[in-house]
Design an enzyme around this catalytic site. Sequence first.
Site, PDB file in Angstrom:
ATOM      1  N   LYS A   1       0.860  -1.185   0.000  1.00 31.61           N
ATOM      2  CA  LYS A   1       0.000   0.000   0.000  1.00 31.61           C
ATOM      3  C   LYS A   1       0.893   1.230   0.000  1.00 31.61           C
ATOM      4  CE  LYS A   1      -3.956   0.330   0.450  1.00 31.61           C
ATOM      5  NZ  LYS A   1      -4.991   0.421  -0.609  1.00 31.61           N
TER       6      LYS A   1
ATOM      7  N   HIS B   1     -10.290  -7.335  -4.517  1.00 34.97           N
ATOM      8  CA  HIS B   1      -9.989  -6.237  -3.606  1.00 34.97           C
ATOM      9  C   HIS B   1     -10.398  -6.619  -2.188  1.00 34.97           C
ATOM     10  CE1 HIS B   1     -12.005  -2.712  -1.571  1.00 34.97           C
ATOM     11  NE2 HIS B   1     -10.786  -2.243  -1.691  1.00 34.97           N
TER      12      HIS B   1
END
Length: 468
Positions: free
Chosen positions: A237, A364
């Site tokens: 991330k 996701h």
Amino acid sequence: MLGMHRRGAGDTVYIAKYIERYRIRINAPVACCHQDVRRYVVERAMKVSDVRITPIAFRDAPVLNASGIHEPYALRTILEVECDNGMVGLGETYGDAAVLSAVRAVAPALAGMSPYDLNSMEAQIRQILTALPAAQAGTELAPGSHPSKQVPNCFSAFEVAFLDLQAKAAGVPLHQLLGGAVRREVPFSAYLFFKYARHIDADYADDPWGEALDPEGIVRQATRMINLYGFESIKLKAGALHPDIECATIRALAQAFPGLPLRIDPNAAWSMETAVRVAGELAGLLQYYEDPVAGLGPMAELHRATGLPLATNMVVTDFDELRQSIAQNAVQIVLSDHHYWGGMRRTQTLAAICDHFGLGLSMHSNSHLGISLMAMAHVAAATPKLSYACDTHYPWVEDDDEVVMGGKVKIEGGCVRVGDEPGLGVSIDRARLERLNGIFERIAIRSRDDVAQMRKYDPAFDPGKPRF
């Protein structure tokens, strides 16, 4: 035989006599000609008698992203749909106030409904939610809490519970209702975050992962996660620190884990200039490039400029956006999510469209527990062309914060296994559910707000994009 009988008003008596004559037990395996009897009686008998909606909160790590930092607690909503035969179907969805309000509004209308009647259930949801006041937008990193996703998100939560019931009634794992498992081991990736050592305002002990604010810290995090779970691909991330630090981190991961596929996800925090520069610096190191810039047009421009495969969970979140993306060749990999695409079967429709147009497919994730994980695993198991290992936040869940019986679902060799247990294969641990509901009732958090939480650390924090 039943197949020769014209069903009418006397069906219930006829079938009851048939069952008594042949000593058929509804929950026992039966011969071929009796399968129709068993299925027909179960379907006819099953009606929703109770819907229990339980909001919960569980500890969330102080992980960073483009919009700030996670709050000390993540919110989820657990659904239990019980039928008059005692069977219970489970669902899990977001816990933000708007989502919780929606599922609570819908629940009473499901009484007396057959769990096989998904079309009627969806129609009821649309009618009820259209009459509610407009929901406020949630965090952009949780698309399922956006007002535009209210109906598909609510439908998905109940669809999972209804399908769980259907599979339990048939005595089969849920993946069989979705066409059968083409894989029993569903691969997931190590999901890495830059993070602080502790929350500024947590009322519990520090998490065991420690601080990670540089490449060395992320490599330590990856090493621990891979040792625990055996992941064979890595996602970072990004969009939280300067792009130079995040590029250096990808290079450090490539050196520490040679051959493992790497992905980076800045959540649209980068300008076009930065995204093109980073693409050059990381040439040959990325499996795919996830949401570096905002919008379908800029994503298409970036793909033309770099040739890199672009993935998204931000600019393709429904079928209309998918149509637009295909027309522009903006996105080459869709990260599906049954929570806001409209359920497990619509996720399969998405997979078929992606296959037809030569697009890649993965999944996701947001902060979630085991019911959502198993729903993800079952639909992934029944999806023939799953192009990449799926995302999951699940390793960040503390062991005793799981609400399913037996504790956390196992991830071994980087995979979640779907077995032969009926339905999702999990059940509720009532004591844990009540404890996490108690936490929800105690805390003030009612909607995820990464920006407000970050401003506790940095009052001048600006989430405006592009950040870099």
